[in-house]
Design an enzyme around this catalytic site. Structure first.
Site, PDB file in Angstrom:
ATOM      1  N   ARG A 225       3.214   3.276   9.163  1.00  0.00           N
ATOM      2  CA  ARG A 225       2.906   4.028   7.955  1.00  0.00           C
ATOM      3  C   ARG A 225       3.964   3.734   6.897  1.00  0.00           C
ATOM      4  NH1 ARG A 225      -1.447   3.985   9.247  1.00  0.00           N
ATOM      5  NH2 ARG A 225      -2.919   5.678   9.671  1.00  0.00           N
ATOM      6  N   GLU A 254      -0.837   3.913  -1.896  1.00  0.00           N
ATOM      7  CA  GLU A 254      -1.791   2.798  -1.817  1.00  0.00           C
ATOM      8  C   GLU A 254      -2.975   3.053  -2.734  1.00  0.00           C
ATOM      9  OE1 GLU A 254      -2.883   2.159   2.265  1.00  0.00           O
ATOM     10  OE2 GLU A 254      -0.821   1.767   2.906  1.00  0.00           O
ATOM     11  N   HIS A 273      -3.180  -3.257   3.584  1.00  0.00           N
ATOM     12  CA  HIS A 273      -3.563  -2.377   4.690  1.00  0.00           C
ATOM     13  C   HIS A 273      -4.764  -2.967   5.452  1.00  0.00           C
ATOM     14  CE1 HIS A 273      -3.242   2.083   6.030  1.00  0.00           C
ATOM     15  NE2 HIS A 273      -3.606   1.326   7.045  1.00  0.00           N
TER      16      HIS A 273
END
Length: 310
Positions: A225, A254, A273
């Site tokens: 994370r 993000e 991601h």
């Protein structure tokens, strides 16, 4: 537990609808994108299936929440949780995908891809010897399903894989697992560090100057994370050569803002991601299996400990 009304909120809601509805026609579904979600939708549902909701909602009226991702911090991190609400997560090919993602960047480094690309552009013929992956030592933070798959893939290539976990319990494929409070003893020996830790209050900005100062010319890969890394400390460690390069797939914010300094750093590789993407087929399969297990009172291998946060 009786589940009748199910709300599915996802960018891939249409694909999920195509797969899921015909499998359980006796249930009533709503399939919607994230930007159309309202609190009324959640109040309507017995179960919520989602991952990355854009706002805070009240979940205490639903019976079950199923995360379409491996992580559940969007539901638990710094939030109160009604213990009467069941929380499960998706388990699929994440471990294999992340292991291959990490391996690709380590092989790229060992095989000197960037060096030889630079030499090609300058028309320089300079023979340098790539290093062997089996001569490397890797420290993986997090020894759960994902960490264990990384250890399995890497150890199969002869890598010495060490793990860090809260308990320090030994796990298959790791040469050694150490407790989170005693991991400093191994840091200076590592060629690469891989973070797979979930985001909890204990892991927020866990990778900071204190850890980075124990490293020397180390490769750092974050597939856990983003908020577990202190970005300012990371930039300082890159400047000071404690970290030789960083591969970052996750970030506190993000998409990563355009003015973030990580974008332009010459020794940082950014991916959006994608190290463990949930496909509609895998997401639907895990959800359907979990639904069946809940209704048949079978054990849930993907049940989340909401107090621990993972």
């Amino acid at each position: 537990m009786n589940i009748s009304t199910i709300l599915v909120v996802s960018p891939m809601y249409k694909e999920l609808q195509t797969i899921i509805e015909k499998k359980v026609p006796q249930k009533t579904f709503r399939f919607i994108p994230e930007d159309k979600l309202t609190q009324n939708d959640i109040n309507w549902a017995d179960a919520l299936v989602s991952f990355n909701l854009k706002a805070d909602y009240e979940y205490s009226n639903v019976k079950w929440i199923h995360s379409l991702g491996a992580g559940v911090d969007r539901f638990l991190y710094k939030k109160k949780w009604n213990e009467a609400v069941l929380l499960t997560r998706t388990i699929c090919s994440f471990g294999q995908r992340i292991a291959e993602y990490c391996l690709s960047y380590i092989l790229k480094d060992l095989q000197l891809h960037d060096v030889f690309q630079n030499q090609q552009e300058q028309k320089i013929w300079n023979q340098l010897t790539p290093k062997l992956v089996g001569d490397q030592s890797v420290l993986v933070y997090g020894t759960g399903e994902i960490g264990q798959m990384i250890a399995k893939v890497f150890s199969g290539l002869g890598v010495d894989v060490y793990g860090v976990s809260l308990s320090g319990q030994e796990k298959a494929y790791f040469k050694e697992v150490v407790k989170l409070d005693s991991h400093f003893s191994r840091l200076s020996e590592m060629n690469y560090i891989i973070n797979t830790l979930p985001l909890t209050e204990k892991t927020e900005k866990f990778f900071n100057g204190t850890i980075f100062n124990h490293l020397s010319n180390t490769g750092f890969i974050n597939v856990g994370r983003g908020a577990s890394v202190d970005e300012e400390a990371l930039l300082q460690a890159l400047t000071g050569k404690q970290i030789r390069f960083a591969v970052l797939d996750v970030f506190s914010q993000e998409p990563l803002p355009e003015n973030n300094l990580l974008w332009s750093h010459p020794r940082v590789q950014i991916t959006p991601h994608v190290s463990a993407v949930t496909t509609p087929q895998e997401g639907a399969a895990c959800f359907l299996e979990t639904l069946m297990n809940i209704e048949e009172n079978k054990p849930l291998k993907n049940l989340v400990d909401t107090k621990k946060g993972y």
